[in-house]
Design an enzyme around this catalytic site. Structure first.
Site, PDB file in Angstrom:
ATOM      1  N   ARG A 128       0.836  -1.200   0.000  1.00  0.00           N
ATOM      2  CA  ARG A 128       0.000   0.000   0.000  1.00  0.00           C
ATOM      3  C   ARG A 128       0.872   1.252   0.000  1.00  0.00           C
ATOM      4  NH1 ARG A 128      -4.390   0.660   4.743  1.00  0.00           N
ATOM      5  NH2 ARG A 128      -2.684   1.557   5.914  1.00  0.00           N
ATOM      6  N   ARG A 134       1.185   7.378   2.074  1.00  0.00           N
ATOM      7  CA  ARG A 134       1.114   7.533   3.530  1.00  0.00           C
ATOM      8  C   ARG A 134       2.480   7.291   4.148  1.00  0.00           C
ATOM      9  NH1 ARG A 134      -4.056   4.441   6.038  1.00  0.00           N
ATOM     10  NH2 ARG A 134      -2.580   4.411   7.794  1.00  0.00           N
ATOM     11  N   ARG A 146       3.533   0.050  14.560  1.00  0.00           N
ATOM     12  CA  ARG A 146       2.057   0.064  14.557  1.00  0.00           C
ATOM     13  C   ARG A 146       1.507  -1.288  15.000  1.00  0.00           C
ATOM     14  NH1 ARG A 146       1.278   1.852   8.656  1.00  0.00           N
ATOM     15  NH2 ARG A 146      -0.964   1.720   8.978  1.00  0.00           N
TER      16      ARG A 146
HETATM   17  P1  ADP Z   1      -4.450   1.601   9.787  1.00  0.00           P
HETATM   18  O1  ADP Z   1      -5.651   0.852  10.319  1.00  0.00           O
HETATM   19  O2  ADP Z   1      -3.946   1.051   8.508  1.00  0.00           O
HETATM   20  O3  ADP Z   1      -3.367   1.807  10.811  1.00  0.00           O
HETATM   21  P2  ADP Z   1      -5.815   4.157  10.127  1.00  0.00           P
HETATM   22  O4  ADP Z   1      -6.119   5.138   9.078  1.00  0.00           O
HETATM   23  O5  ADP Z   1      -6.931   3.538  10.868  1.00  0.00           O
HETATM   24  O6  ADP Z   1      -4.929   3.060   9.399  1.00  0.00           O
HETATM   25  O7  ADP Z   1      -4.856   4.828  11.228  1.00  0.00           O
HETATM   26  C1  ADP Z   1      -3.672   5.511  10.889  1.00  0.00           C
HETATM   27  C2  ADP Z   1      -3.087   6.208  12.111  1.00  0.00           C
HETATM   28  O8  ADP Z   1      -4.012   7.221  12.573  1.00  0.00           O
HETATM   29  C3  ADP Z   1      -2.831   5.363  13.348  1.00  0.00           C
HETATM   30  O9  ADP Z   1      -1.593   4.671  13.285  1.00  0.00           O
HETATM   31  C4  ADP Z   1      -2.861   6.434  14.457  1.00  0.00           C
HETATM   32  O10 ADP Z   1      -1.657   7.173  14.482  1.00  0.00           O
HETATM   33  C5  ADP Z   1      -3.951   7.363  13.982  1.00  0.00           C
HETATM   34  N1  ADP Z   1      -5.266   6.977  14.539  1.00  0.00           N
HETATM   35  C6  ADP Z   1      -6.354   6.539  13.822  1.00  0.00           C
HETATM   36  N2  ADP Z   1      -7.362   6.236  14.651  1.00  0.00           N
HETATM   37  C7  ADP Z   1      -6.915   6.463  15.917  1.00  0.00           C
HETATM   38  C8  ADP Z   1      -7.473   6.309  17.219  1.00  0.00           C
HETATM   39  N3  ADP Z   1      -8.724   5.843  17.382  1.00  0.00           N
HETATM   40  N4  ADP Z   1      -6.719   6.638  18.296  1.00  0.00           N
HETATM   41  C9  ADP Z   1      -5.485   7.114  18.148  1.00  0.00           C
HETATM   42  N5  ADP Z   1      -4.878   7.268  16.962  1.00  0.00           N
HETATM   43  C10 ADP Z   1      -5.578   6.942  15.846  1.00  0.00           C
END
Ligand code: ADP
Length: 193
Positions: A128, A134, A146
């Site tokens: 991706r 990203r 992560r």
């Molecule tokens: P992925 O599921 O592939 O990690 P997301 O778009 O859901 O992608 O999340 C990307 C980043 O956004 C996370 O690694 C975090 O830094 C931030 N983030 C997203 N949702 C949250 C949350 N609920 N709490 C804290 N950080 C969040």
């Protein structure tokens, strides 16, 4: 009303599958990751704050995330249901969501976890990263962080809802259509009750 949490590690396909489910079941899709990326692309104070954490594969602090989520939920009082994608990611966020929904006389209906092994996740995210632009998909180091954050901080959310008999697991390996059918089967079970 259906309040579904689509849960799983980074790269498990939550965003892809949520997009299909919202269309089929006429629900509101709330992705905290998308909301943060929107703020980042507009260079808002919230976006700048979130970027410091996201680019390093860390969670954005609960207070910031919960306030943003609450605003989005409160702005949509008349929806048929909501799919929460990427939220809650900590037990504190789960408790805040329960409280927020309780104020509306509602509750989380189900948490569905998409199960995907770590090795596959790393491969998917690196792939991706070639097209998503990203920052958090670019380096294996950030991806590993992560995954660690998911294991340490986020996976307890599964147990939190499992204790309430609300959590189920769905196999997240396979083609998009097959996984979508597995999720639809779970949704149909929810709607039937
Ligand atoms: P992925 O599921 O592939 O990690 P997301 O778009 O859901 O992608 O999340 C990307 C980043 O956004 C996370 O690694 C975090 O830094 C931030 N983030 C997203 N949702 C949250 C949350 N609920 N709490 C804290 N950080 C969040």
């Amino acid at each position: 009303m259906i309040n579904l949490i689509l849960f799983g590690p980074p790269g498990s396909g939550k965003g892809t599958q949520a997009a299909k489910l919202v269309e089929k079941y006429n629900l509101l899709h709330i992705s905290t990751g998308d909301l943060f990326r929107y703020e980042m692309s507009n260079n808002t104070d919230l976006g700048k704050e979130a970027k410091r954490f996201m680019d390093n594969g860390e969670l954005v602090p609960d207070s910031v995330t919960i306030a943003m989520l609450a605003k989005k939920v409160e702005a949509n009082p008349d929806v048929q249901g909501i799919i929460f994608d990427g939220f809650p990611r900590t037990k504190a966020q789960a408790a805040a969501l329960d409280e927020l929904l309780a104020e509306r006389g509602e509750e989380v209906t189900r948490l569905i976890m998409l199960e995907v092994p770590d090795e596959e996740i790393v491969q998917r995210l690196l792939e991706r990263g070639k097209v998503s632009g990203r920052a958090d998909d670019q380096s294996e180091h950030t991806i590993q962080r992560r995954i660690r954050v998911y294991r340490d901080n986020t996976s307890p959310v599964y147990h939190y809802y499992d204790e309430q008999d609300k959590a189920v697991k769905v196999n997240g390996v396979g083609d998009i259509q097959t996984i979508s059918q597995r999720l639809s089967a779970e949704m149909d079970r929810l709607i039937a009750v």
